[in-house]
Design a protein around this motif. Structure first.
Motif, PDB file in Angstrom:
ATOM      1  N   THR A   3      -4.294  26.808  62.132  1.00 52.47           N
ATOM      2  CA  THR A   3      -5.587  26.900  62.802  1.00 52.47           C
ATOM      3  C   THR A   3      -6.639  27.206  61.742  1.00 52.47           C
ATOM      4  O   THR A   3      -6.549  28.218  61.045  1.00 52.47           O
ATOM      5  N   TYR A   4      -7.589  26.321  61.607  1.00 56.29           N
ATOM      6  CA  TYR A   4      -8.624  26.482  60.596  1.00 56.29           C
ATOM      7  C   TYR A   4      -9.777  27.297  61.147  1.00 56.29           C
ATOM      8  O   TYR A   4     -10.109  27.215  62.315  1.00 56.29           O
ATOM      9  N   GLN A   5     -10.370  28.097  60.272  1.00 58.11           N
ATOM     10  CA  GLN A   5     -11.521  28.913  60.630  1.00 58.11           C
ATOM     11  C   GLN A   5     -12.654  28.615  59.656  1.00 58.11           C
ATOM     12  O   GLN A   5     -12.415  28.293  58.497  1.00 58.11           O
ATOM     13  N   LYS A   6     -13.856  28.762  60.114  1.00 59.27           N
ATOM     14  CA  LYS A   6     -15.011  28.580  59.234  1.00 59.27           C
ATOM     15  C   LYS A   6     -15.247  29.874  58.464  1.00 59.27           C
ATOM     16  O   LYS A   6     -15.177  30.964  59.018  1.00 59.27           O
ATOM     17  N   ILE A   7     -15.511  29.736  57.178  1.00 59.55           N
ATOM     18  CA  ILE A   7     -15.714  30.912  56.331  1.00 59.55           C
ATOM     19  C   ILE A   7     -16.930  31.708  56.790  1.00 59.55           C
ATOM     20  O   ILE A   7     -16.971  32.930  56.646  1.00 59.55           O
ATOM     21  N   GLU A   8     -17.906  31.017  57.411  1.00 61.00           N
ATOM     22  CA  GLU A   8     -19.098  31.697  57.907  1.00 61.00           C
ATOM     23  C   GLU A   8     -18.760  32.665  59.045  1.00 61.00           C
ATOM     24  O   GLU A   8     -19.516  33.583  59.330  1.00 61.00           O
TER      25      GLU A   8
ATOM     26  N   ILE B  94     -15.440  34.095  59.272  1.00 56.30           N
ATOM     27  CA  ILE B  94     -14.418  35.019  58.784  1.00 56.30           C
ATOM     28  C   ILE B  94     -15.038  36.221  58.074  1.00 56.30           C
ATOM     29  O   ILE B  94     -14.665  37.368  58.339  1.00 56.30           O
ATOM     30  N   ILE B  95     -15.979  35.969  57.171  1.00 51.22           N
ATOM     31  CA  ILE B  95     -16.544  37.059  56.359  1.00 51.22           C
ATOM     32  C   ILE B  95     -17.229  38.113  57.220  1.00 51.22           C
ATOM     33  O   ILE B  95     -16.932  39.309  57.091  1.00 51.22           O
ATOM     34  N   PRO B  96     -18.142  37.752  58.134  1.00 49.93           N
ATOM     35  CA  PRO B  96     -18.746  38.794  58.983  1.00 49.93           C
ATOM     36  C   PRO B  96     -17.703  39.524  59.832  1.00 49.93           C
ATOM     37  O   PRO B  96     -17.798  40.735  60.033  1.00 49.93           O
ATOM     38  N   PHE B  97     -16.692  38.801  60.313  1.00 51.67           N
ATOM     39  CA  PHE B  97     -15.633  39.414  61.116  1.00 51.67           C
ATOM     40  C   PHE B  97     -14.888  40.476  60.312  1.00 51.67           C
ATOM     41  O   PHE B  97     -14.628  41.581  60.807  1.00 51.67           O
TER      42      PHE B  97
ATOM     43  N   GLY C 109     -10.175  22.527  72.695  1.00 51.76           N
ATOM     44  CA  GLY C 109     -10.328  23.055  71.347  1.00 51.76           C
ATOM     45  C   GLY C 109      -9.049  23.115  70.537  1.00 51.76           C
ATOM     46  O   GLY C 109      -9.012  23.764  69.491  1.00 51.76           O
ATOM     47  N   LYS C 110      -7.987  22.461  70.968  1.00 49.19           N
ATOM     48  CA  LYS C 110      -6.748  22.420  70.182  1.00 49.19           C
ATOM     49  C   LYS C 110      -7.022  21.725  68.860  1.00 49.19           C
ATOM     50  O   LYS C 110      -7.788  20.761  68.804  1.00 49.19           O
ATOM     51  N   ASP C 111      -6.400  22.206  67.796  1.00 50.03           N
ATOM     52  CA  ASP C 111      -6.522  21.572  66.489  1.00 50.03           C
ATOM     53  C   ASP C 111      -5.551  20.399  66.431  1.00 50.03           C
ATOM     54  O   ASP C 111      -4.339  20.591  66.336  1.00 50.03           O
ATOM     55  N   ILE C 112      -6.079  19.196  66.502  1.00 49.97           N
ATOM     56  CA  ILE C 112      -5.262  17.984  66.498  1.00 49.97           C
ATOM     57  C   ILE C 112      -5.476  17.266  65.172  1.00 49.97           C
ATOM     58  O   ILE C 112      -6.609  16.973  64.784  1.00 49.97           O
ATOM     59  N   ASP C 113      -4.357  17.001  64.464  1.00 52.55           N
ATOM     60  CA  ASP C 113      -4.436  16.319  63.170  1.00 52.55           C
ATOM     61  C   ASP C 113      -4.776  14.842  63.330  1.00 52.55           C
ATOM     62  O   ASP C 113      -5.667  14.329  62.668  1.00 52.55           O
ATOM     63  N   LYS C 114      -4.023  14.151  64.192  1.00 52.70           N
ATOM     64  CA  LYS C 114      -4.292  12.739  64.438  1.00 52.70           C
ATOM     65  C   LYS C 114      -3.617  12.317  65.730  1.00 52.70           C
ATOM     66  O   LYS C 114      -2.743  13.002  66.247  1.00 52.70           O
TER      67      LYS C 114
END
Length: 115
Positions: free
Chosen positions: A78-83, A85-88, A20-25
């Motif tokens: 590290t990107y997060q989904k807004i769906e 973040i808001i409930p959190f 699950g690492k965020d890899i750009d390219k």
């Protein structure tokens, strides 16, 4: 770029993507082939990670470590989904303030908006 922002080697890149690492390219030596390379391609495709085939000299200019013809750039953000973040934030008793910027090309504009 710092070495901690990069991952070297075929197996290491596969494991990072699956973890699950965020890899750009990922830069891959043009001549690379074989079963392990096919596995790398499948993993990158599954996780929608861009792959670029380049001459080995380009990878060598970036690092002299044992890269095995594969070099991945880890995202600094590290990107997060807004769906999620808001409930959190609501669960923590906070009222979220979210500003969405699209098409911003000058980082100074972002600084001005943040101030």
């Amino acid at each position: 770029m710092k070495a901690k922002d990069m991952i070297f080697g075929i197996r290491a890149v596969i494991e990072a993507a699956e973890a699950g690492k965020d890899i750009d390219k990922v830069l891959v030596k043009r001549e690379l082939s074989g079963e392990l390379f096919k596995e790398l391609q499948e993993v990158l495709k599954y996780y929608d990670i861009p792959m670029q085939r380049v001459p080995v000299e380009r990878i060598d200019r970036i690092t002299r470590k044992n890269h095995q013809g594969v070099l991945a750039f880890v995202s600094a953000v590290t990107y997060q989904k807004i769906e999620q973040i808001i409930p959190f934030l609501y669960e923590q008793g906070k009222n979220p303030f979210i500003l969405v910027l699209d098409g911003l090309t000058d980082v100074r504009n972002f600084g001005a908006i943040a101030r």
